[in-house]
Design an enzyme around this catalytic site. Structure first.
Site, PDB file in Angstrom:
ATOM      1  N   ASP B 569       0.576  -1.345   0.186  1.00  0.00           N
ATOM      2  CA  ASP B 569       0.146   0.444   0.169  1.00  0.00           C
ATOM      3  C   ASP B 569       0.934   1.301  -0.365  1.00  0.00           C
ATOM      4  OD1 ASP B 569      -2.065   1.211  -0.373  1.00  0.00           O
ATOM      5  OD2 ASP B 569      -2.805   1.163   1.858  1.00  0.00           O
ATOM      6  N   GLU B 607       9.622   6.587  -8.891  1.00  0.00           N
ATOM      7  CA  GLU B 607       8.974   5.730  -9.724  1.00  0.00           C
ATOM      8  C   GLU B 607       9.336   4.286  -8.134  1.00  0.00           C
ATOM      9  OE1 GLU B 607       6.729   4.728 -10.821  1.00  0.00           O
ATOM     10  OE2 GLU B 607       7.661   6.109 -12.535  1.00  0.00           O
ATOM     11  N   ASP B 639      -2.495  -3.041  -2.679  1.00  0.00           N
ATOM     12  CA  ASP B 639      -3.282  -1.450  -2.999  1.00  0.00           C
ATOM     13  C   ASP B 639      -2.854   0.085  -2.874  1.00  0.00           C
ATOM     14  OD1 ASP B 639      -5.734  -0.230  -1.403  1.00  0.00           O
ATOM     15  OD2 ASP B 639      -5.558  -1.012   0.310  1.00  0.00           O
ATOM     16  N   HIS B 773      -0.211  -0.679   4.565  1.00  0.00           N
ATOM     17  CA  HIS B 773      -1.037   0.417   5.043  1.00  0.00           C
ATOM     18  C   HIS B 773      -0.229   1.042   6.098  1.00  0.00           C
ATOM     19  CE1 HIS B 773      -3.761   3.953   5.787  1.00  0.00           C
ATOM     20  NE2 HIS B 773      -3.769   3.658   6.701  1.00  0.00           N
TER      21      HIS B 773
END
Lengths: 372, 798
Positions: B569, B607, B639, B773
């Site tokens: 994430d 990136e 995600d 996350h």
């Protein structure tokens, strides 16, 4: 069709700012000077003049009229209120409407205006329409001021690529003498005075050709007595309203009430917050104490005054905090919105939790500390 | 890839404006990933579970039979530059081309075919110049072509505008009936999101209710109240923290801007260069242009970066705080429990009410003559009843904890009660630990300690007495204590904080995650102050501490062998330096209870995938260390993929993963599955139960009707919500060599939603995504650089 654009493009002589902007600025200056409340723009096309005029704070009614509904519709949504207009309703009221119809027809919706503008309009009228135009605008609408602008054909030789007229839809383009004689005659007939001016100065040395756009400003000589003239006017509506927007305004009780409730609760919250943090200073948190003591608060001025009157002090009792309405009312924003204390009470009645005698805003603080 | 994918930029001007940003293909049209996966060519649907009747917020778009959109190129001879002139000249021929058209200056869309392929028209400009206009048919677009779909979306937005809805950002809102919440100076506008797409069998409109939170105060007002709250010293800092990143509306135009910076050295008297090159002060400009008097001439100026769409020119716009209104919520507001509670009353609509509000929109559309006329002209119409279909509710999982097996009540999707008092799979003893608190929190600290001693034995956690340390309530005091008292033997540090002020928390976390890698647990004193909840809180803290030290709580049955599960994430830090952070976690054991966690901190423009590649490499190395072999299957749950980024993912990120696997060894070729996880989707499902609409139960899987034909995708509703509508999570399998049946992949995904140790229940996304996350969030919010790798075998960031 876009005239503003065309004129700009064909000129070797570049006007700065562009001529159409100069025309709009001319109208705007006129509005600043005379402060009309109701303004109508005849031949409003894509509404760009109206869009500019809606920011003039004296105007409360703004109307546009055009023979072509499509061109009006294209950008009419730009005349709608903005989100912010709903968030912070203005003091003035403003209604903007657009009508589809001809300046050769009378419609009661055009009555009662202070200023009527006809920017680059008359040269688009057919002979029969032009004939009816004075009667409709000067005779029927009869606003205090009328502005008429039209191309000055004497200037045309300076626009080299021009064949006949500046726009294919123009039915005629007048010299200064032609326009002035028409204007003087019309003014005489309907009891207006007229002054001539224009925008788009000719190059030096060629001053006698006059302005590129000639303008006549007509001012009604006698204030209209209304009644007698109104009575003979037809009431039949012939225009079709294609757009109408009523701007949120504090003149509207609904918006005023919302604004007052929101301001009262917010103000009371600030007072409560200060009260509570003052109480907390007696706690044992050294950090807090030092942070809050010298607070360069922009409300502090009002607080200075507040302590003077004993009955205006907020206080805590049990689980409730009481903020006297008189204190809230002393804040300039609330004060300005309501005007009188009675009005304040009336507007918040039933919408804000008050104590039993209705003299103070009441907050329950029982559950507050749990989650904060 | 697909020709005619992008409607030319001019057409997008009509209303598909991506405010202040690049033009993007929001719906990832034309990314066809399913065609490469042979095993789901025939069918991508699962089969297990109980059938459930569902309805949704999708409405079928219908068009006349043999409907097509005709795309023409319009050329001018001699060449005409200005777009307005080009339109004017073309529309002199409305009798030829008809009144229904969309034209951007060179591409013309018509609902009907002109008589001949090439039509020549002659117009004359006002200066008498004759112009030849050549209208050439370039494309006959079937209703399902991407261009056509974009076109539908444009038309639909036109309709919303016709209904007098106000555009804010990407959606449309109704300004006439706002809900005001005076306590917090908020106003909520009801509006709609809409998108028209090709779904499994039909083109459908997906419409949803959207709420816009607006604030009845200007940015200047907010600055004043910040000033009165924090004082001069921290004023600028706090303003930057609270305001940067917010979206504002202006008083004078209908645009939204994002605050990117605050220029404290400037003020309204400052000047800017106008497009004609002249300099003008802000005060003068706003007076002249909009008749607005700026009252405060000392206020700073807000800066908003604008990426021009033509030529990608970057520039910035200066805004005056007094003329800007705030929209949306700040993080501070989001953490205000009372405010969120007051808001939720208006924004969390239960299923029935949500559908009713949607019905109202469709009713407006149906009733409005102009709207109907526009639709008729284009030959389009809508089914005003939402589609219904069936989904499946897969069975609940069994929860294993130290030899005991539990079923949970599927209705609540939670096993807190069931597992209470049962030993954990792996309980890490707490032999040496610190408990740090301030003087006024001494009582709270003792209560916590007693409660911990009560709850830990039944979990199987052995806990010694901590080293109790009292500190001053200052950040430096905490840090000094940590520097002095933490030893290499310390298992964990527990800090009791007296306020939720972020700086203290950040400093502690930063020190203990980077300089001195020891797990830490911060607790707010307030959380511990309520006697009625203290045992529940202590239980949670004990579990969390255990996980942070490398413990394991429970497991579900994972039938696949030699499998590594990866979650990724991203977090985009808007405040400090605009860095992006990718959290990366990978499972390390057969039961998927141990995780390897790392993160990538990347500054703007770099990136993320390069860093992710390195993470994957280390994860594989670690996996083989644990398991004495390499995994034969890898599942990546990705995600944090924004709308319109799918293409990049498919064409750039996936090849990088494959590259990385190749680099491990020539004979190593595991089966790889990459699944894009999306929480923010427009789709909502409603279970039709007893004549009413209810939230579908956890475990509801949808893989028909509202999925996309060009993708191998499905929805799972895994969590439950107390109020409002449950949001399904969308899974898009963009790469898959696993040969697993769709049903099995769906089941595996659902199982993983059970494995998040910070919540003894089912969550919205697979646990690895939530871990990733959490990690990215902690690093992005508090630490700002990569944590020490010593911690990477523990869930230290929970």
């Amino acid at each position: 069709m876009d005239e503003n654009f065309q004129e700009e493009f064909t000129q070797i002589i570049k006007f700065e700012p562009p001529l159409y902007k100069q025309r709009y600025q001319f109208v705007k200056d006129l509005v600043e000077k005379y402060k009309p409340k109701k303004v109508a723009d005849l031949g409003c096309a894509d509404c760009s003049l109206l869009r500019m005029l809606k920011f003039c704070s004296c105007i409360e009614v703004l109307a546009g009229l055009d023979i072509c509904a499509n061109v009006m519709k294209e950008k009419m949504h730009t005349l709608s209120p903005l989100p912010v207009d709903y968030l912070q309703p203005s003091e003035r009221s403003l209604t903007v409407s657009l009508h589809h119809g001809s300046v050769a027809h009378k419609d009661p919706c055009m009555l009662g205006f202070d200023l009527v503008t006809c920017i680059e309009l008359i040269e688009h009228l057919e002979e029969s329409e032009l004939k009816k135009f004075p009667e409709v605008v000067f005779g029927f609408m009869a606003p205090s001021i009328i502005v008429i602008s039209t191309p000055n054909s004497e200037f045309n030789p300076l626009l080299p690529r021009l064949m006949l007229y500046r726009h294919p839809d123009h039915k005629f383009e007048w010299s200064q003498a032609q326009f002035q004689s028409w204007a003087l005659e019309t003014a005489r007939c309907y009891d207006y005075s007229v002054e001539f001016t224009g925008v788009g100065h000719p190059p030096t040395g060629m001053e006698k050709v006059g302005f590129c756009t000639q303008i006549g400003v007509f001012v009604r000589k006698y204030p209209q007595t209304g009644e007698s003239v109104q009575s003979e006017k037809p009431t039949e509506a012939v225009y079709k309203t294609v757009f109408k927007a009523v701007y949120p305004s504090l003149k509207d009780e609904k918006y005023l009430q919302n604004a007052v409730i929101s301001e009262v609760i917010f103000t009371a919250q600030i007072i409560k917050h200060r009260l509570m943090s003052k109480r907390e200073e007696y706690g044992d948190d050294p950090e807090r104490k030092s942070k809050f003591q010298p607070s360069m608060d922009y409300f502090s001025d009002y607080f200075g005054k507040l302590v003077v009157e004993k009955n205006m002090e907020p206080f805590v009792s049990g689980n409730e905090v009481y903020i006297p309405l008189a204190t809230v009312f002393s804040f300039p924003k609330v004060n300005r919105l309501c005007g009188t204390f009675e009005n304040l009470c009336k507007l918040i009645a039933g919408k804000v939790t008050l104590n039993s005698d209705g003299s103070a805003v009441m907050f329950n603080i029982e559950h507050e500390n749990e989650e904060n | 890839k697909t020709t005619g994918l992008q409607v030319s930029s001019g057409l997008q001007d009509l209303c598909l404006k991506d405010r202040g940003g690049r033009r993007r293909d929001f719906h990832d049209l034309g990314v066809n990933t399913r065609q490469a996966m042979v095993h789901v060519q025939e069918s991508k649907t699962g089969f297990s579970g109980k059938v459930i009747k569902l309805s949704t917020n999708h409405f079928r778009l219908t068009s006349r039979p043999q409907w097509a959109l005709y795309q023409y190129h319009v050329g001018y001879s001699p060449e005409m530059e200005a777009r307005r002139l080009r339109s004017a000249l073309l529309f002199q021929h409305e009798e030829h081309i008809g009144r229904t058209h969309a034209f951007d200056g060179s591409i013309l869309f018509l609902p009907k075919k002109l008589e001949s392929k090439v039509t020549e028209l002659f117009s004359r400009t006002q200066n008498g110049e004759d112009v030849k206009i050549t209208v050439t048919l370039t494309n006959e677009l079937p209703p399902t072509s991407p261009t056509c779909l974009q076109f539908y979306n444009i038309i639909f937005r036109r309709l919303l505008k016709m209904l007098n809805l106000q555009q804010i950002g990407r959606n449309y809102y109704n300004p006439s009936d706002p809900v005001s919440i005076p306590n917090h100076r908020l106003m909520v506008w009801l509006g709609f999101t809409s998108s028209i797409l090709q779904y499994e069998e039909n083109i459908m409109l997906c419409a949803d209710v959207s709420h816009k939170v607006l604030r009845g105060e200007t940015v200047l007002d907010t600055m004043h109240s910040i000033h009165s709250q924090v004082g001069e010293e921290r004023f600028r800092d706090t303003c930057a923290k609270e305001l940067i990143g917010l979206i504002v509306l202006t008083k004078y135009n209908n645009r939204t801007y994002r605050i990117d910076d605050i220029d404290w050295d400037n003020n309204p008297k400052g000047t800017f260069r106008k497009s004609d090159g002249s300099e003008m002060s802000f005060v003068e400009y706003y007076k002249k242009q909009y008749n607005i008097e700026i009252s405060d001439w000392m206020q700073p100026v807000l800066i908003s970066q604008i990426k021009r769409r033509r030529g990608n020119i970057e520039g910035s716009v200066a805004l005056i705080p007094e003329l800007c209104s705030l929209t949306g919520l700040t993080d501070k507001m989001r953490s205000d429990f009372n405010m969120m509670k007051d808001l939720a009353i208006h924004t969390r609509l239960p299923p029935e009410q949500r559908q009713r509000e949607l019905g109202r929109l469709l009713n407006y559309i149906q009733k409005d003559d102009n709207v109907q006329k526009e639709l008729r002209n284009w030959g389009l119409s809508f089914d005003y009843k939402s589609v219904s279909f069936t989904g499946r509710v897969v069975q609940g999982e069994k929860i294993f904890q130290s030899g005991t097996m539990f079923d949970y009540n599927p209705q609540f999707a939670d096993w807190t009660k069931e597992t209470r008092g049962v030993p954990l799979i792996r309980a890490v003893p707490v032999d040496s630990w610190l408990l740090i608190y301030t003087r006024r929190n001494y009582d709270v600290a003792s209560t916590l300690l007693q409660s911990l001693f009560k709850v830990t034995p039944s979990m199987g956690i052995r806990m010694n007495k901590p080293h109790m340390i009292e500190v001053d309530d200052r950040t430096e005091a905490y840090l000094r204590v940590l520097q002095q008292k933490v030893t290499p033997d310390t298992n964990i540090v527990v800090c009791i904080l007296s306020s939720s002020r972020k700086d203290k928390y950040d400093a502690i976390k930063k020190y203990l995650c980077t300089d001195c890698p020891i797990p830490s647990q911060c607790v707010l004193a307030r959380t511990l102050s309520k006697p009625q909840t203290i045992m529940a809180v202590a239980t949670k803290i004990a579990l969390q501490m255990n996980c942070k030290m490398g413990g394991e709580l429970w497991s579900v049955e994972i039938p696949l062998k030699q499998v590594m599960i990866v979650g990724i994430d991203c977090y985009h830090d808007t405040v400090s330096g605009r860095q992006s952070i990718a959290g990366f976690v990978a499972s390390m054991n057969q039961t998927v209870t141990r995780w390897f966690s790392r993160c990538v901190v990347q500054s703007r423009g770099q990136e993320l995938v390069d860093g992710i590649k390195a993470c994957l490499q280390t994860a594989l190395r670690n996996w083989s260390k644990w398991n004495k072999c390499l995994p034969s299957r890898i599942f990546v749950y990705r995600d944090g993929v924004g709308d319109g980024q799918l293409n990049t993912l498919v064409n750039y990120e996936v090849p990088q993963f494959l590259d990385c696997l190749k680099s491990i060894g020539t004979d190593y070729s595991p089966r790889l599955t990459v699944i894009v996880v999306k929480k923010r989707v427009g789709a909502r499902f409603f279970a039709e139960i007893g004549g009413g609409l209810k939230n579908p139960p956890p475990g509801t899987v949808v893989d028909t009707v509202v999925t996309r034909p060009e993708w191998y995708d499905f929805f799972i509703v895994s969590q439950t919500v107390k109020n409002g509508c449950v949001a399904p999570t969308h899974y898009n399998v963009i790469y898959d060599t696993s040969q697993l049946k769709p049903d099995h992949l769906q089941r595996l995904t659902y199982k993983l939603c059970h494995m998040y140790y910070n919540w003894s229940g089912i969550i919205r996304v697979p646990a690895p995504c939530q871990y990733a996350h959490k990690l990215a969030f902690l690093v992005g919010q508090s630490i700002h650089r990569e944590p020490n790798l010593m911690l990477s075998d523990r869930l230290y960031y929970l």
